[in-house]
Motif scaffolding. Structure first.
Motif, PDB file in Angstrom:
ATOM      1  N   GLY A   1     -22.107 -19.199 -15.162  1.00 21.92           N
ATOM      2  CA  GLY A   1     -21.233 -18.336 -14.363  1.00 21.92           C
ATOM      3  C   GLY A   1     -19.952 -17.991 -15.108  1.00 21.92           C
ATOM      4  O   GLY A   1     -19.509 -16.831 -15.097  1.00 21.92           O
ATOM      5  N   ALA A   2     -19.354 -18.992 -15.771  1.00 20.73           N
ATOM      6  CA  ALA A   2     -18.121 -18.745 -16.529  1.00 20.73           C
ATOM      7  C   ALA A   2     -18.391 -17.839 -17.728  1.00 20.73           C
ATOM      8  O   ALA A   2     -17.576 -16.957 -18.042  1.00 20.73           O
ATOM      9  N   HIS A   3     -19.527 -18.035 -18.387  1.00 27.87           N
ATOM     10  CA  HIS A   3     -19.906 -17.194 -19.528  1.00 27.87           C
ATOM     11  C   HIS A   3     -20.062 -15.731 -19.093  1.00 27.87           C
ATOM     12  O   HIS A   3     -19.541 -14.826 -19.745  1.00 27.87           O
ATOM     13  N   ILE A   4     -20.762 -15.515 -17.997  1.00 28.02           N
ATOM     14  CA  ILE A   4     -20.988 -14.147 -17.513  1.00 28.02           C
ATOM     15  C   ILE A   4     -19.679 -13.514 -17.063  1.00 28.02           C
ATOM     16  O   ILE A   4     -19.384 -12.363 -17.419  1.00 28.02           O
ATOM     17  N   ALA A   5     -18.865 -14.243 -16.314  1.00 28.47           N
ATOM     18  CA  ALA A   5     -17.583 -13.695 -15.844  1.00 28.47           C
ATOM     19  C   ALA A   5     -16.674 -13.349 -17.016  1.00 28.47           C
ATOM     20  O   ALA A   5     -16.052 -12.275 -17.037  1.00 28.47           O
ATOM     21  N   ARG A   6     -16.604 -14.241 -17.986  1.00 27.09           N
ATOM     22  CA  ARG A   6     -15.762 -13.987 -19.160  1.00 27.09           C
ATOM     23  C   ARG A   6     -16.287 -12.794 -19.950  1.00 27.09           C
ATOM     24  O   ARG A   6     -15.515 -11.933 -20.385  1.00 27.09           O
ATOM     25  N   SER A   7     -17.588 -12.713 -20.125  1.00 26.48           N
ATOM     26  CA  SER A   7     -18.173 -11.585 -20.859  1.00 26.48           C
ATOM     27  C   SER A   7     -17.910 -10.269 -20.139  1.00 26.48           C
ATOM     28  O   SER A   7     -17.578  -9.257 -20.782  1.00 26.48           O
ATOM     29  N   LYS A   8     -18.054 -10.252 -18.826  1.00 32.17           N
ATOM     30  CA  LYS A   8     -17.773  -9.026 -18.064  1.00 32.17           C
ATOM     31  C   LYS A   8     -16.320  -8.608 -18.220  1.00 32.17           C
ATOM     32  O   LYS A   8     -16.017  -7.417 -18.364  1.00 32.17           O
ATOM     33  N   GLN A   9     -15.394  -9.581 -18.208  1.00 36.16           N
ATOM     34  CA  GLN A   9     -13.983  -9.253 -18.378  1.00 36.16           C
ATOM     35  C   GLN A   9     -13.715  -8.694 -19.769  1.00 36.16           C
ATOM     36  O   GLN A   9     -13.003  -7.705 -19.921  1.00 36.16           O
ATOM     37  N   TRP A  10     -14.297  -9.300 -20.783  1.00 31.84           N
ATOM     38  CA  TRP A  10     -14.141  -8.795 -22.147  1.00 31.84           C
ATOM     39  C   TRP A  10     -14.709  -7.379 -22.264  1.00 31.84           C
ATOM     40  O   TRP A  10     -14.139  -6.534 -22.957  1.00 31.84           O
TER      41      TRP A  10
END
Length: 99
Positions: free
Chosen positions: A29-38
């Protein structure tokens, strides 16, 4: 259009995407959220997991516009931070459409 991008490759300790979701849902979840923000910030152009070798651990790639962004993205990824990425690599990649 720029002539060079930087590709980050990760390999994880997980045997499948389902196993990632079962054993590391918070990291995922953190990986996906961070990737979406980037991606929203314009730093991460595309990213995702490879699907063609189910006999190998899950591996992914991400395409970024600068080496600095690629290094920061790789160093801060939750799977790297938590030690479940078994390897990572950054490679420069030429864009043939920029010529």
């Amino acid at each position: 259009m720029q002539d060079q991008y930087f590709v980050v490759f990760f390999q994880t300790k997980y045997a499948s995407l389902a196993e990632v979701g079962e054993q590391a849902p918070d990291d995922l979840g953190a990986h996906i959220a961070r990737s979406k923000q980037w991606h929203e910030d314009g730093k991460l152009l595309m990213a995702g997991a490879f699907l063609d070798r189910p006999e190998e651990p899950v591996s992914t790639m991400a395409v970024l516009g600068s080496r600095e962004d690629a290094e920061e993205y790789a160093a801060g990824d939750p799977f790297v931070v938590n030690g479940t990425a078994t390897s990572s690599e950054i490679r420069p990649w030429a864009n043939i459409f920029a010529a």
